[in-house]
Design a protein around this motif. Structure first.
Motif, PDB file in Angstrom:
ATOM      1  N   LEU A   1       0.830  -1.208   0.000  1.00  0.00           N
ATOM      2  CA  LEU A   1       0.000   0.000   0.000  1.00  0.00           C
ATOM      3  C   LEU A   1       0.864   1.258   0.000  1.00  0.00           C
ATOM      4  O   LEU A   1       0.534   2.260  -0.649  1.00  0.00           O
ATOM      5  N   ASN A   2       1.974   1.204   0.714  1.00  0.00           N
ATOM      6  CA  ASN A   2       2.860   2.366   0.820  1.00  0.00           C
ATOM      7  C   ASN A   2       3.839   2.497  -0.347  1.00  0.00           C
ATOM      8  O   ASN A   2       4.218   3.612  -0.711  1.00  0.00           O
ATOM      9  N   ASN A   3       4.247   1.369  -0.931  1.00  0.00           N
ATOM     10  CA  ASN A   3       5.394   1.408  -1.838  1.00  0.00           C
ATOM     11  C   ASN A   3       5.150   0.895  -3.261  1.00  0.00           C
ATOM     12  O   ASN A   3       6.031   1.043  -4.111  1.00  0.00           O
ATOM     13  N   THR A   4       4.022   0.272  -3.540  1.00  0.00           N
ATOM     14  CA  THR A   4       3.769  -0.247  -4.887  1.00  0.00           C
ATOM     15  C   THR A   4       2.895   0.742  -5.663  1.00  0.00           C
ATOM     16  O   THR A   4       1.684   0.819  -5.458  1.00  0.00           O
TER      17      THR A   4
ATOM     18  N   GLU B   1      -0.913  -4.729  15.519  1.00  0.00           N
ATOM     19  CA  GLU B   1      -1.926  -3.710  15.792  1.00  0.00           C
ATOM     20  C   GLU B   1      -1.634  -2.405  15.047  1.00  0.00           C
ATOM     21  O   GLU B   1      -2.512  -1.822  14.412  1.00  0.00           O
ATOM     22  N   ASP B   2      -0.395  -1.936  15.097  1.00  0.00           N
ATOM     23  CA  ASP B   2      -0.025  -0.677  14.432  1.00  0.00           C
ATOM     24  C   ASP B   2      -0.210  -0.780  12.920  1.00  0.00           C
ATOM     25  O   ASP B   2      -0.705   0.156  12.280  1.00  0.00           O
TER      26      ASP B   2
ATOM     27  N   LEU C   1      -6.020   0.609   7.859  1.00  0.00           N
ATOM     28  CA  LEU C   1      -7.381   1.162   7.915  1.00  0.00           C
ATOM     29  C   LEU C   1      -7.409   2.636   7.524  1.00  0.00           C
ATOM     30  O   LEU C   1      -8.370   3.110   6.921  1.00  0.00           O
ATOM     31  N   LYS C   2      -6.333   3.362   7.857  1.00  0.00           N
ATOM     32  CA  LYS C   2      -6.256   4.779   7.487  1.00  0.00           C
ATOM     33  C   LYS C   2      -6.076   4.959   5.984  1.00  0.00           C
ATOM     34  O   LYS C   2      -6.567   5.923   5.399  1.00  0.00           O
ATOM     35  N   ILE C   3      -5.370   4.023   5.340  1.00  0.00           N
ATOM     36  CA  ILE C   3      -5.079   4.136   3.902  1.00  0.00           C
ATOM     37  C   ILE C   3      -6.259   3.697   3.043  1.00  0.00           C
ATOM     38  O   ILE C   3      -6.573   4.329   2.028  1.00  0.00           O
ATOM     39  N   LEU C   4      -6.933   2.625   3.436  1.00  0.00           N
ATOM     40  CA  LEU C   4      -8.020   2.083   2.616  1.00  0.00           C
ATOM     41  C   LEU C   4      -9.210   3.033   2.601  1.00  0.00           C
ATOM     42  O   LEU C   4      -9.443   3.764   3.564  1.00  0.00           O
TER      43      LEU C   4
END
Length: 517
Positions: A199-202, A227-228, A234-237
């Motif tokens: 999610l962060n890098n692709t 957990e983190d 959840l914040k990204i989706l």
């Protein structure tokens, strides 16, 4: 170009909303946002609880063909041999089809996988979700093996429905995964760390059309320290999606995760049956054995020799123990497989599939194999090391007797100072009987065992590390308790080291951290 993309997204959103409204027309009663599978309540509603052989509280009386599913889904299920739903599937699927968020607590082995895969299929089919739209469904699961297992089920069903499926897991080939994600995957199964990485890098991994998020075995995900990662995911989706959260247990952390991820959810809880037994333990014969530490390995050796035609899983508390006993048993001519957190992914996958397809054999494992994994026809679950909580015990023994017509046995091996766990198990109304054996029937190989260890430096080093991490498993476990701390203080270490083939108690530096599971 931007207008075209915006228009395409709006069209797809309208299509999703239309599907949701159509499903909401179905006459399904949801009272107080809670559904409990409880015999008395079901009778009050006028529902007959049917008993199917020894499948009580496993199968419902509803076929998938009666659930107003698409013809495609019903046919796909039929071709895979899925005809009658389980209790959890009967409760979850109709509500999930309405687009409701769900929090479901159900024990492992209750049929949760199809409970979320079937609604996922329905969305993909009804919205005519295309590969170029990115990912439509994401299923997050705690372990690589469970991700692969879900993938194996999903790919067969989705192939028949002409939909695509993918899996991304730690230790997998990242570049290959990225290419697949950029092309688009209808349904994606992932472990938390690897999903967050992509999610962060692709670049080109599209989630803007996400319809459904499933968080499976949520308690195990949190227990494993993700957990983190979950919070960041959840914040990204996108917020405009349906979310289903499944957990075997309900804790404050799970409730907080539900508050963070779910919107006005329906709570579905699978209860224990009227006799007080866990739903999935009815066909499981549970036994315990109290034995001195110096006899533990002799007993294990004898047991393996007497059950050479069986399929057996043996649980340890650390990777070091699995590594040592695997090396040892294979060295003396007893073929065993082993799986633990320190193995490379390709090796873990190979071993998982080999044991899955075996009719007999022995798998040594840590708790990486205790949650959700479905190995067919396991005859025995052996707890060579003490499970550090009742939940951990239940998850381990849940690897056998999975399903209504399956039977299995479990054996809990305890040192004399470890019987407090037995009392805690019995307090849960779980019946565990004493395993009968005679010391005279033990194959006494202790002298040969100790001679082998002392004359082989590589084996001796492994034995020392295994012993140390056995001790660490008590001291640093997240399930640590006053009972467990007292256990480690009261262990007869002079006898315990004999189970590792050692002659002297190794020095342990208390600040040293244990290895991973």
């Amino acid at each position: 170009m931007e207008d075209k993309k915006k228009s395409s997204k709006e069209k797809f959103k309208k299509k999703k909303d239309k599907v949701k409204k159509e499903d909401e027309k179905e006459d399904i009663k949801i009272m107080n946002n809670t559904i409990d599978i409880d015999e008395e309540k079901e009778k009050e509603k006028g529902h007959e609880i049917k008993k199917i052989n020894n499948a009580d509280f496993f199968f419902s009386d509803k076929k998938f063909s009666q659930m107003k599913l698409t013809e495609t889904t019903v046919n796909c299920l039929k071709k895979q041999g899925f005809i009658i739903s389980t209790e959890v599937q009967e409760k979850v699927i109709p509500i999930a089809k309405k687009g409701k968020d769900i929090m479901c607590t159900a024990k492992t082995g209750s049929g949760k996988t199809l409970a979320f895969l079937i609604p996922a299929m329905e969305i993909l089919i009804k919205t005519d979700f295309q590969q170029n739209q990115g990912v439509g469904i994401i299923i997050i699961t705690p372990t690589r093996e469970l991700a692969i297992q879900i993938y194996d089920v999903a790919k067969e069903l989705l192939f028949l429905a002409h939909k695509t499926c993918g899996v991304i897991i730690g230790g997998g080939y990242r570049k290959k995964e990225a290419k697949k994600l950029i092309r688009g995957v209808n349904l994606l199964i992932a472990t938390p760390g690897r999903l967050l990485d992509h999610l962060n890098n692709t670049e080109g991994f599209k989630c803007n059309n996400l319809c459904m998020l499933v968080i499976d075995e949520a308690d195990a995900i949190l227990k494993n320290g993700f957990e983190d990662e979950l919070i960041q995911i959840l914040k990204i989706l996108p917020k405009d999606k349906q979310t289903m959260l499944f957990s075997a247990t309900l804790s404050k952390k799970i409730e907080n995760l539900g508050l963070l991820s779910l919107n006005d959810p329906v709570y579905i809880k699978l209860k224990i049956n009227p006799e007080g037994q866990n739903n999935n333990l009815q066909n499981l014969e549970q036994e315990y054995l109290i034995i001195e530490g110096n006899l533990k390995f002799n007993f294990l050796y004898t047991f393996i020799k007497n059950n050479s035609s069986r399929k057996i899983m043996i649980f340890f508390n650390s990777c070091s123990e699995v590594q040592f006993f695997s090396y040892l048993l294979n060295y003396i001519g007893i073929k065993v497989l082993s799986i633990s957190g320190d193995l490379k992914q390709i090796n873990r996958e190979t071993i998982y599939r080999e044991f899955f397809n075996s009719e007999k054999g022995i798998l040594l494992c840590t708790d990486v194999a205790q949650r959700g994994l479905d190995f067919p026809e396991v005859d025995w679950i052996i707890n060579f090391d003490l499970p550090l909580s009742v939940d951990e015990y239940l998850h381990r023994v849940g690897r056998t007797a999975r399903g209504p017509d399956s039977h299995g046995k479990s054996l809990l091996i305890l040192l004399p100072n470890e019987t407090d766990l037995l009392e805690r198990i019995k307090e849960k109304n779980i019946f565990v009987k004493e395993y009968k054996f005679s010391k005279e029937n033990l194959i006494d190989i202790q002298q040969k065992y100790e001679l082998l260890i002392s004359s082989n430096p590589a084996l001796e080093n492994l034995a020392v590390e295994a012993y140390k991490n056995y001790i660490f498993s008590y001291m640093y476990s997240k399930n640590n308790s006053k009972d467990n701390r007292q256990n480690i203080e009261n262990i007869d270490k002079e006898k315990l080291i004999k189970s590792f083939g050692l002659k002297e108690v190794p020095y342990i530096k208390l600040k040293t951290l244990p290895d991973k599971k």
